[in-house]
Write a protein that holds these residues in place. Structure first.
Motif, mmCIF file in Angstrom:
data_model
loop_
_atom_site.group_PDB
_atom_site.id
_atom_site.type_symbol
_atom_site.label_atom_id
_atom_site.label_comp_id
_atom_site.label_asym_id
_atom_site.label_seq_id
_atom_site.Cartn_x
_atom_site.Cartn_y
_atom_site.Cartn_z
ATOM 1 N N GLN A 260 0.835 -1.203 0.000
ATOM 2 C CA GLN A 260 0.000 0.000 0.000
ATOM 3 C C GLN A 260 0.872 1.257 0.000
ATOM 4 O O GLN A 260 0.585 2.219 -0.714
ATOM 5 N N ALA A 261 1.945 1.238 0.793
ATOM 6 C CA ALA A 261 2.847 2.390 0.840
ATOM 7 C C ALA A 261 3.458 2.655 -0.526
ATOM 8 O O ALA A 261 3.542 3.813 -0.976
ATOM 9 N N LEU A 262 3.880 1.587 -1.201
ATOM 10 C CA LEU A 262 4.501 1.762 -2.509
ATOM 11 C C LEU A 262 3.473 2.222 -3.536
ATOM 12 O O LEU A 262 3.758 3.078 -4.381
ATOM 13 N N ASN A 263 2.259 1.692 -3.461
ATOM 14 C CA ASN A 263 1.219 2.068 -4.415
ATOM 15 C C ASN A 263 0.787 3.527 -4.258
ATOM 16 O O ASN A 263 0.322 4.145 -5.218
ATOM 17 N N GLU A 264 0.934 4.066 -3.055
ATOM 18 C CA GLU A 264 0.549 5.458 -2.825
ATOM 19 C C GLU A 264 1.577 6.447 -3.378
ATOM 20 O O GLU A 264 1.275 7.630 -3.545
ATOM 21 N N LEU A 265 2.775 5.962 -3.670
ATOM 22 C CA LEU A 265 3.804 6.814 -4.271
ATOM 23 C C LEU A 265 3.614 6.806 -5.791
ATOM 24 O O LEU A 265 3.489 5.735 -6.387
ATOM 25 N N PRO A 266 3.562 7.969 -6.448
ATOM 26 C CA PRO A 266 3.407 7.974 -7.906
ATOM 27 C C PRO A 266 4.466 7.104 -8.585
ATOM 28 O O PRO A 266 5.630 7.105 -8.177
ATOM 29 N N VAL A 267 4.037 6.362 -9.594
ATOM 30 C CA VAL A 267 4.917 5.396 -10.256
ATOM 31 C C VAL A 267 6.192 6.060 -10.763
ATOM 32 O O VAL A 267 7.278 5.468 -10.689
ATOM 33 N N GLU A 268 6.081 7.285 -11.263
ATOM 34 C CA GLU A 268 7.264 7.946 -11.820
ATOM 35 C C GLU A 268 8.308 8.271 -10.756
ATOM 36 O O GLU A 268 9.444 8.630 -11.076
ATOM 37 N N ARG A 269 7.941 8.146 -9.477
ATOM 38 C CA ARG A 269 8.895 8.402 -8.391
ATOM 39 C C ARG A 269 9.424 7.110 -7.771
ATOM 40 O O ARG A 269 10.201 7.156 -6.823
ATOM 41 N N HIS A 270 9.007 5.975 -8.294
ATOM 42 C CA HIS A 270 9.484 4.713 -7.754
ATOM 43 C C HIS A 270 10.985 4.558 -8.005
ATOM 44 O O HIS A 270 11.514 5.049 -9.001
#
Length: 287
Positions: A260-270
């Motif tokens: 959930q934490a990772l999904n809440e971060l915009p993909v372009e910032r992964h």
């Protein structure tokens, strides 16, 4: 991938043919800019921009000062390599170390190796090489520096993953002593280690060892001091909490929390490191 490579090579030669290759001062400015870009850009975008500049920089290495710039940029480039292809990242770190040696700048030689050590140790990847880079950095110069700090904390993570708890705790104490001497005021560059970033290093280290109180303290320090402009690192802290949950026995809850934490971060910032952390949490042993 072929089209991207074609564009990078074309832009590099176009810059040289047009006489637009940056001078030494401009390369130093670019270096500083990339240190800040690393903190906010996603891996794919950063990799493409770095690749284009590295093509141009190759043509300017008759200037010995630019070997130092090249070494640091190659280290950043290694950080953009997919985690599944760790061998290629290590190749870039090795080339960066060789370039740093060519520069004859001790600070760069230590920093490049230390940065590789903390990168690999934090990611839990290629631990023998993480320790080798760390030992090289420590042997080059015994003065406190950010490079030495990174090296010591990289060794600490490697020790924690190997299960050598006493050594990991000893190295963490040594790292804290170095940080107290050389910690950075600059908050948003990959070339700095401010209080929040040191706390991020320690948060994951303690989470890996099951030191829940110490991990929670580090997470509080990191969250309190982390600039709001760096949400990716806030996600790191949440991933550490997910790891703690999984290690404490709530495997499904820990994985769910981290996802959930990772999904809440915009993909372009992964970042690749975040993805590797998620895989580590998924592989947490269950009783």
């Amino acid at each position: 991938a072929q089209l991207v490579a074609s564009d990078i090579i074309r832009s590099g030669f176009t810059a040289m043919l047009d006489g637009r290759s940056p001078g030494a001062d401009e390369w130093l400015e670019k270096l500083e800019a990339y240190g800040r870009d690393y903190m906010t850009l996603g891996a794919a975008k950063l990799q493409q921009e770095l690749a284009g500049d590295l093509v141009v920089l190759q043509q300017r290495l008759e200037d010995p000062h630019l070997w130092s710039v090249a070494a640091r940029l190659m280290t950043l480039f290694g950080k953009t390599i997919p985690g599944a292809d760790g061998a290629k990242a290590v190749q870039w770190y090795k080339m960066a170390a060789a370039a740093a040696d060519r520069s004859h700048e001790m600070e760069t030689r230590v920093w490049v190796r230390g940065r590789a050590a903390i990168a690999l140790g934090y990611e839990g990847a290629c631990l023998p090489l993480a320790e080798s880079f760390a030992e090289q950095a420590i042997e080059i110069c015994d003065r406190p520096s950010l490079g030495r700090l990174n090296a010591v904390m990289g060794k600490a993570h490697a020790a924690a993953i190997r299960g050598d708890r006493s050594e990991a705790l000893r190295l963490n104490q040594e790292g804290q002593r170095i940080f107290d001497l050389v910690g950075s005021c600059d908050q948003d560059s990959d070339y700095s280690v401010p209080e929040w970033r040191m706390a991020v290093f320690q948060s994951l280290l303690m989470a890996r060892m099951g030191e829940e109180k110490k991990a929670a303290h580090s997470q509080d320090v990191a969250s309190k001091n982390l600039p709001v402009s760096l949400p990716r690192f806030a996600t790191h802290i949440e991933m550490h909490r997910g790891l703690m949950l999984a290690r404490s026995g709530d495997y499904e809850g820990g994985v769910r929390y981290a996802e959930q934490a990772l999904n809440e971060l915009p993909v372009e910032r992964h970042s690749l490191t975040l993805r590797m952390l998620l895989e580590e949490i998924k592989k947490t042993p269950t009783s």
